[in-house]
Write an enzyme that holds these catalytic residues in place. Sequence first.
Site, PDB file in Angstrom:
ATOM      1  N   ASP A  68     -43.557  -7.414   8.314  1.00 34.26           N
ATOM      2  CA  ASP A  68     -43.851  -5.910   8.969  1.00 34.26           C
ATOM      3  C   ASP A  68     -43.076  -4.644   8.883  1.00 34.26           C
ATOM      4  O   ASP A  68     -43.419  -3.548   9.291  1.00 34.26           O
ATOM      5  CB  ASP A  68     -44.466  -6.259  10.564  1.00 34.26           C
ATOM      6  CG  ASP A  68     -43.140  -6.707  11.445  1.00 34.26           C
ATOM      7  OD1 ASP A  68     -42.161  -6.963  10.562  1.00 34.26           O
ATOM      8  OD2 ASP A  68     -43.342  -6.708  12.508  1.00 34.26           O
ATOM      9  N   GLU A 206     -31.839 -13.187  12.919  1.00 34.45           N
ATOM     10  CA  GLU A 206     -31.343 -11.853  12.595  1.00 34.45           C
ATOM     11  C   GLU A 206     -30.372 -11.378  13.520  1.00 34.45           C
ATOM     12  O   GLU A 206     -30.445 -11.407  14.646  1.00 34.45           O
ATOM     13  CB  GLU A 206     -32.902 -11.116  12.787  1.00 34.45           C
ATOM     14  CG  GLU A 206     -32.590  -9.627  12.469  1.00 34.45           C
ATOM     15  CD  GLU A 206     -33.823  -8.731  12.020  1.00 34.45           C
ATOM     16  OE1 GLU A 206     -34.940  -9.343  12.045  1.00 34.45           O
ATOM     17  OE2 GLU A 206     -33.594  -7.563  11.868  1.00 34.45           O
TER      18      GLU A 206
END
Length: 289
Positions: A68, A206
């Site tokens: 995304d 992340e």
Amino acid sequence: MTHALKTPDSSQKSNKALYGGTSSRRITVRDIAAAKERGEKWPMLTAYDAMTASVFDEAGIPVMLVGDSMGNCHLGYESTVPVTMDEMTLLSAAVVRGTKRALIVGDLPFGSFQEGPVQALRSATRLVKEAGVGAVKLEGGERSAHQIELLVQAGIPVMAHIGLTPQSVNAYGGYPVQGRGEEAAQQLLRDAKAVQDAGAFAVVLELVPAELAAEVTRILHIPTVGIGAGVECDAQVLVWTDMAGMTPGRLPRFVKQYAKLREALGDAAKAFAEDVVGGAYPAEEHSFH
Ligand SMILES: Nc1nc(=O)c2c([nH]1)NC[C@@H]1CN(c3ccc(C(=O)N[C@@H](CCC(=O)O)C(=O)O)cc3)CN21
Ligand SMILES: CC(C)C(=O)C(=O)O
Ligand SMILES: [Mg+2]
């Protein structure tokens, strides 16, 4: 007889290797699991269109994420928050069409799975049926475990994503490093175990401290895919426009730039413009009589 991919150390690699292997069929989540058993590291890149994806496929990149991050990289939004299922489906289908070998993972955008498992299944099913992705990814650890469970039950492989989850940018007020301090580290470990127990085949870590990412990688039997999470992860992912030097402006510290595409493309555009203005293009060989 197919031609073997000639990487420098391809002789040491099994024909099953995710990168440098010689199998030409499309990679599956079973191949990903086998790579962790062999202790083999692998690369993942984002891709948002058929042409770029075909370059990475020919380069042997075994897993591509239709992230995304297309929101800020391709569509001109400020974050990933506005990205819709229509946009994800369109570009995921393009990436699938542009590739023959890579496993294509489609990101579930903000708002497409938070309502609950049923909404998540509806969204994931659309990416599988209409775009042809082999797996989906969604953000969240413990908070997304029920969604992951239902998708996996339905036969859709799921890549989880914990640590910094960029769809929560408005809650974070930016993109801060996650898992710093004992309490945050314990939460990250709980998130990692929750997504593995829910049936995820891999998990993105992340922006977490390297030592914590290493611990998660040791504990889990599914592969960890790091981005800003140190060298001990089983795999590494980068946004392709970042690693190729196409993204404008300041980049996160974890990015390594492997090319200067923005400069190269700008130079090409200027050279074309100068040829047109100066009458050097088209030349005789580009003209018909
Ligand atoms: N082009 C692009 N690359 C990405 O990696 C990416 C996106 N877009 N969009 C969605 C998210 C946003 N991401 C980001 C964005 C900024 C930082 C960043 O600047 N982080 C600081 C760390 C701050 C701290 O120390 O807490 C850095 O300096 O890296 C990190 C991840 C990762 N994702
Ligand atoms: C950076 C990766 C993990 C991602 O979620 C994206 O590109 O959208
Ligand atoms: Mg994403």
